[in-house]
Design a protein around this motif. Structure first.
Motif, PDB file in Angstrom:
ATOM      1  N   THR A 118       0.830  -1.207   0.000  1.00  0.00           N
ATOM      2  CA  THR A 118       0.000   0.000   0.000  1.00  0.00           C
ATOM      3  C   THR A 118       0.862   1.254   0.000  1.00  0.00           C
ATOM      4  N   VAL A 119       1.899   1.256   0.842  1.00  0.00           N
ATOM      5  CA  VAL A 119       2.802   2.400   0.929  1.00  0.00           C
ATOM      6  C   VAL A 119       3.524   2.617  -0.398  1.00  0.00           C
TER       7      VAL A 119
ATOM      8  N   GLU B 131       1.662   4.379  -3.076  1.00  0.00           N
ATOM      9  CA  GLU B 131       1.387   5.804  -2.863  1.00  0.00           C
ATOM     10  C   GLU B 131       2.613   6.687  -3.080  1.00  0.00           C
TER      11      GLU B 131
ATOM     12  N   SER C 147       5.610   8.948  -4.743  1.00  0.00           N
ATOM     13  CA  SER C 147       5.557  10.003  -5.760  1.00  0.00           C
ATOM     14  C   SER C 147       6.311   9.635  -7.027  1.00  0.00           C
TER      15      SER C 147
ATOM     16  N   GLU D 201      10.754   8.146   1.468  1.00  0.00           N
ATOM     17  CA  GLU D 201       9.281   8.169   1.536  1.00  0.00           C
ATOM     18  C   GLU D 201       8.742   6.911   2.214  1.00  0.00           C
TER      19      GLU D 201
ATOM     20  N   LYS E 216       6.550   6.818   5.658  1.00  0.00           N
ATOM     21  CA  LYS E 216       5.173   6.330   5.659  1.00  0.00           C
ATOM     22  C   LYS E 216       4.989   5.126   6.572  1.00  0.00           C
TER      23      LYS E 216
END
Length: 302
Positions: A112-113, A116, A118, A296, A300
């Motif tokens: 899931t992370v 997401e 970028s 990131e 997260k």
């Protein structure tokens, strides 16, 4: 005369190590296929490259004569690959490989992370930590998720999760009444290690750790390595299964009441299992997106 480039790379590795097993470890293959490839190369060049003794390996005059040339070709091949990767790096997705043997609830959260992020990502569940490591070193992946215990020292890494060890027993087993156990409490029990069977590196490390703790009644019960078969054997034979203590994972739910109980192992004598992000320094230099993605992911995951 056509010469196989991979065989030249193998020749240089054996010449550097003067030992087939060490060269095979460096190349992340086994010794028998390495030896076969060297023999095929010797057939291509028309003579022996190594003198193979029982205790030593030495270059023949032909091998010594060709070594610098082979090394130069291998270096040019590496430079060619770097140039190609640098040209295409920013045009392709960041490639993420994930070990299948981290707890399933963490894998779901990780995917899931990653989805997401970028930067554009392609994420695949690759297999064992060894499979992920091999692909990282070969440049086939940019970032890997691995069990930290088996990580290659040539990789950079960042731990993102830790899990206690645990046992699964029948709900009416005396150990099921405990909030936690010491690993030494298993010395008189038959202990199942099959849940680590799909990952040979993890299985070997688990077996050694149990033996160091004085546990020698280590059994293998699953003919196909399946979790359901292990659960059946634990129930009918009153065995103890070693696994990661992750109650919300697939295995945690499988070994849940009313039939079973999952009990954590005290960390004083049993090291927790770490899950880490891994990447190569060269890969991060070629692709700034690698370190951005890692930052990131770490942020997260908390």
């Amino acid at each position: 005369m056509d010469i196989d480039f991979t065989r030249l790379k193998y020749f240089v590795a054996v010449a550097d190590e003067l030992h087939f097993k060490r060269a095979a470890d460096r190349l992340m293959i086994t010794a028998p296929p390495l030896s076969r490839q060297i023999m095929l190369l010797e057939r291509e060049v028309g003579g022996a490259l190594f003198e193979r003794g029982y205790h030593e390996v030495r270059l023949t005059p032909l091998g010594a004569h060709l070594l610098d040339r082979a090394r130069a070709i291998v270096q040019k091949g590496a430079e060619f690959r770097v140039a190609a990767q640098a040209f295409t790096a920013e045009e392709t997705n960041l490639r993420v490989g994930v070990t299948a043997y981290a707890p399933s609830d963490f894998l779901e959260r990780f995917q899931t992370v990653v989805g997401e992020l970028s930067v554009p990502i392609s994420c695949d569940i690759t297999g064992s930590a060894a499979d992920v490591t091999t692909k990282l070193m070969a440049g086939e992946l940019d970032v890997g998720l691995v069990q930290f215990a088996g990580i290659d020292t040539r990789l950079r890494s960042h731990v993102v999760a830790e899990y206690q060890g645990g046992i699964a027993v029948r709900a009416d087993d005396p150990l099921a009444a405990k909030d936690s156990i010491r690993i030494t409490e298993l010395r008189d029990r038959e202990v199942v290690v099959d849940l680590a069977r799909p990952n040979p590196t993890a299985l070997a490390g688990l077996t050694r750790s149990l033996q160091r703790a004085g546990i020698d009644r280590i059994v293998r019960v699953a003919t196909h390595g399946g979790e359901i078969e292990v659960a059946q054997q634990v129930f009918h034979r009153r065995l103890v299964a070693i696994l990661t203590y992750a109650p919300d994972s697939f295995l945690g739910r499988l070994f849940a009441p009313p039939q079973f109980k999952l009990v954590p192992i005290d960390t004083d004598r049993w090291r927790p299992m770490s899950v880490a992000l891994a990447w190569t320094a060269d890969g991060a230099r070629r692709r700034p997106a690698v370190e951005r993605a890692i930052e990131e992911i770490v942020a997260k995951l908390g």
